[in-house]
Design a protein around this motif. Structure first.
Motif, short mmCIF file in Angstrom:
data_model
loop_
_atom_site.label_atom_id
_atom_site.label_comp_id
_atom_site.label_asym_id
_atom_site.label_seq_id
_atom_site.Cartn_x
_atom_site.Cartn_y
_atom_site.Cartn_z
N PRO A 94 89.28 -18.37 8.11
CA PRO A 94 89.04 -17.21 7.36
C PRO A 94 90.12 -16.78 6.92
CG PRO A 94 87.78 -16.98 9.27
CD PRO A 94 88.47 -18.01 9.50
N ASN A 146 79.90 -26.18 7.89
CA ASN A 146 79.29 -26.11 6.49
C ASN A 146 78.27 -27.45 6.39
OD1 ASN A 146 80.90 -28.66 5.75
ND2 ASN A 146 82.66 -27.19 5.81
N GLU A 160 78.70 -22.56 3.81
CA GLU A 160 79.78 -22.44 4.81
C GLU A 160 79.99 -21.18 5.57
OE1 GLU A 160 83.74 -24.80 4.80
OE2 GLU A 160 84.16 -22.63 4.03
N ASN A 161 79.99 -21.28 6.70
CA ASN A 161 80.58 -20.04 7.52
C ASN A 161 82.17 -20.30 8.03
OD1 ASN A 161 78.03 -18.30 7.22
ND2 ASN A 161 77.20 -19.75 8.65
N ARG A 162 82.71 -19.10 8.11
CA ARG A 162 83.96 -19.40 8.97
C ARG A 162 84.13 -17.96 9.62
NH1 ARG A 162 88.59 -20.69 4.21
NH2 ARG A 162 87.43 -22.25 3.05
N SER A 207 88.27 -19.69 16.71
CA SER A 207 87.85 -19.90 15.24
C SER A 207 86.70 -20.98 15.39
CB SER A 207 89.03 -20.33 14.44
OG SER A 207 89.95 -19.09 14.70
N THR A 208 85.79 -20.99 14.49
CA THR A 208 84.94 -22.16 14.08
C THR A 208 84.49 -21.85 12.36
OG1 THR A 208 82.59 -22.79 14.53
CG2 THR A 208 82.80 -20.58 14.51
N GLN A 209 84.12 -23.27 11.96
CA GLN A 209 83.88 -23.40 10.52
C GLN A 209 82.87 -24.56 10.63
OE1 GLN A 209 86.99 -25.36 8.27
NE2 GLN A 209 86.11 -24.94 6.43
N ASP A 267 91.74 -20.60 0.57
CA ASP A 267 92.63 -21.52 1.59
C ASP A 267 94.06 -21.53 1.49
OD1 ASP A 267 93.81 -23.61 2.97
OD2 ASP A 267 92.61 -25.32 2.01
N MET A 298 90.46 -28.05 10.15
CA MET A 298 89.63 -26.98 9.79
C MET A 298 90.36 -25.94 9.04
SD MET A 298 88.94 -24.83 13.17
CE MET A 298 88.05 -23.48 12.42
N GLN A 299 89.75 -25.03 8.31
CA GLN A 299 90.17 -23.94 7.51
C GLN A 299 89.88 -22.58 8.08
OE1 GLN A 299 87.94 -25.45 4.21
NE2 GLN A 299 89.88 -25.39 2.84
#
Length: 636
Positions: free
Chosen positions: A217, A377, A351-353, A373-375, A158, A214-215
């Motif tokens: 990558p 989980n 989770e996928n980022r 961007s997409t996140q 993060d 969101m976070q």
């Protein structure tokens, strides 16, 4: 000379007085760009007007050209952050070139030149480093550079953890279950809810509980800036820090990265859990397995024209929470009531980022880029602890997106514009497959979790424009930022089933070990076991409508800023900003609130109730915030 120094001191004193009298509130829209300025002089330090200055982005080859004014000064605004080559030439002088000039987001870099008389075809390379300090900076901010992001360790990957490098920022405890895996930042002693994060200038804020949505990558982040005080008029909508993140782009060269982190149960130390019954500790090693891997790749689709970048991270985590020995003992005594005891409650997390970006150099005056961007989980039992059984678990599903398309236009060397359209989406669901009464004892409990179900949904569209015009020693900036939130809300239904609270543990009620000989336990006190009158000391259940929905909320910000270079060593920032929220708090629906209606009914008999309903919340239209800042170069 003395007269000139006296004038400068007089200006400094006057501006300082204005600064002390002004109020610069902390407000965070941010522009995902930077600036470069400097002065061109000859060997006698006489300024050179109409000298040509060209900057070229080292990664993409994109360039812009301007001329110095009559004071020998040049300036480039709304630049993509990155590494540039700066070249200048003037009639009758040798050309000069400075390579590897780093321009960081939200900052104004300075690169000065001294030209020597000579052949215009001769190029002199400037080797002196550009000033590290932003000579026009009046806000309190810290830049986290690309080198720091790539080289410093990141627990949890993060990038928000790196914000601790900024003075006045430290990590704080999570304030909401949806933020348990986020870097929660306390700014100047405040909580983490009031930190506003933007990605490429697009709002990434959770309007329900605060903080970021969101976070990204970590491989996709180029750099970011943290501003904690004295924002310019360009910025708005934050009481705490404003964190502006920009993502990586492709370049003329192919570049990429790969990483992998792996950890297994065999590498874990044993946990020591208190065992009050035996006045000791019990050692346990609950199941644990974690894999985190990913990478990035970027490069040209067409050199110096079209570029692409892609990053991906995947986390697989098989973890668990060890049950306390006392809770496990008590839960085994109530399996007939529905308890499902376990030595370790599983807490898997997956989770996928993903992040992608495409940049297009349209021509010498216009460029654009699209970033998405997409996140996503999902996890189990993140609302559990060491006293819960398997029936009190939950599942959590999150899906988050943020995207922007930005057009940069240099209409002339002194007039540039950046227009951005963006989208942000978040859908969080915390629920359970169990619907049964919640039975609690002092040391253990089982049944439906009290924190479910809950759901948060947020959809935002954002449109913003930033226009910059340089006139002499003035750099005028103006623009707007408009956010439309067509839907925001969800539901929070706590205690969805009947909660029954027992005053004593099962071992005491049943009169068995470890309370077989404890005074006040057993058949003498509880002749009918769990059915004994007085064994239950409380019962609760949720009632009413748990939903909260706000539709068509709007936010508008307008600003004007003048960065006035009064003299070579002094820059004054003068600006004003106006912000307004339109029905953002659902003020138009307050009259439908049951609580408000009950207070209205009680108003004739209660002075307090009458006061509370005497005025309803409305949209505030006078949110003007002036900004005044001063930068003075003491060393010249």
């Amino acid at each position: 000379m003395k007269r000139e120094i006296g004038k400068q001191l007089a200006w400094l004193a006057a501006i300082s007085c204005l600064l002390m009298l002004s109020c610069a509130s902390l407000w965070g829209q941010a522009t995902a760009s930077a600036s470069l300025q400097g002065t061109v002089v000859d060997k006698s330090q006489a300024v050179l007007g109409k000298a040509n200055v060209t900057i070229t982005n080292k990664e993409t080859g994109a360039s812009r050209t301007t001329q110095t004014n009559d004071l020998g000064e040049y300036r480039f605004d709304l630049l993509p952050a990155g590494i540039y080559t700066v070249k200048t030439n003037a009639q009758g002088f040798s050309a000069a070139e400075a390579k590897n000039v780093e321009v960081l987001i939200g900052r104004t870099a300075t690169q000065n030149f001294t030209l020597n008389p000579g052949n215009v075809n001769e190029i002199v390379e400037v080797t002196s480093a550009a000033p590290i300090v932003d000579l026009e900076k009046t806000d309190v901010s810290t830049n986290i550079t690309p080198q720091q992001i790539s080289e410093l360790p990141l627990i949890g990957r993060d990038i928000g953890d790196l914000a601790q490098l900024a003075p006045g920022i430290k990590l704080a405890d999570s304030y909401d279950p949806t933020k348990n895996r986020y870097a929660i930042l306390s700014v100047n002693g405040q909580g983490g809810r009031n930190v506003n994060v933007t990605v490429n200038g697009i709002d990434n804020k959770d309007n329900t509980v605060g903080g970021p949505v969101m976070q990204l990558p970590a491989e996709a982040v180029q750099e970011f800036q943290i501003s904690t005080q004295r924002f310019s008029a360009v910025n708005g909508r934050s009481e705490g820090a404003a964190i502006n993140v920009i993502t990586k782009s492709g370049s003329n060269g192919i570049h990429g990265s790969a990483f992998g982190y792996f950890r297994d149960q065999a590498m874990n130390a044993a946990q020591k859990l208190p065992d009050p019954a035996n006045n000791t500790f019990t050692s346990t090693t609950p199941p644990y397995s974690r894999q985190w891997f990913g990478g990035s790749i970027g490069g040209p689709l067409k050199k110096e024209k079209l570029f692409a970048f892609f990053a991906y991270e995947r986390q697989r985590e098989h973890t668990s929470i060890a049950e306390t020995p006392t809770a496990l003992t008590q839960l085994y005594l109530v399996t007939s009531l529905g308890a499902q005891p376990t030595a370790a409650v599983p807490t898997p997390f997956f989770e996928n980022r993903i992040a992608g970006r495409m940049d297009w150099t349209i021509n010498s005056k216009h460029s654009a880029y699209l970033a998405v961007s997409t996140q996503g989980n999902n996890s189990l039992n993140d609302q559990s602890n060491g006293t819960f059984d398997l029936t009190e678990g939950n599942f959590t599903v999150n899906h988050m997106q943020i995207a922007n398309i930005t057009l940069n236009s240099a209409f002339s060397p002194t007039l540039v514009n950046q227009i951005t359209a963006g989208w942000q989406y978040w859908n969080n669901l915390i629920d359970t497959t169990t619907r049964a009464p919640l039975i609690t004892f002092p040391a253990a409990q089982f049944g439906t979790n009290t924190n479910v179900p809950q759901n948060s949904i947020q959809r935002k569209w954002q449109f913003k424009d930033d226009l910059t015009k340089t006139v002499g020693r003035h750099t005028f900036k103006t623009g707007f930022d408009y956010i439309w939130t067509p839907f925001m809300g969800g539901f929070f239904e706590f205690n969805p089933t009947l909660e029954i609270d027992f005053a004593a543990n099962p071992s005491c009620i049943l009169g068995v070990a470890p309370d077989a000989t404890t005074t006040g336990c057993g058949a003498g006190t509880f002749p009918n076991g769990f059915k004994t009158a007085g064994a239950v000391n409380a019962m609760t259940i949720a009632v009413g409508d748990p939903t909260f929905i706000i539709k068509d909320a709007k936010q508008l910000g307008l600003y004007f800023q003048d960065d006035w270079k009064i003299m070579r060593r002094m820059t004054v920032n003068l600006g004003i900003r106006w912000d307004k929220d339109f029905d953002f708090l659902g003020g138009s629906d307050i009259g439908n609130s049951r609580t408000f209606q009950e207070l209205q009914a009680a108003a004739p008999f209660s002075a307090l109730a009458a006061t509370l309903v005497s005025k309803q919340a409305t949209d505030y239209s006078k949110n003007f915030s002036p900004r005044i800042g001063l930068a003075y170069d003491l060393t010249g």
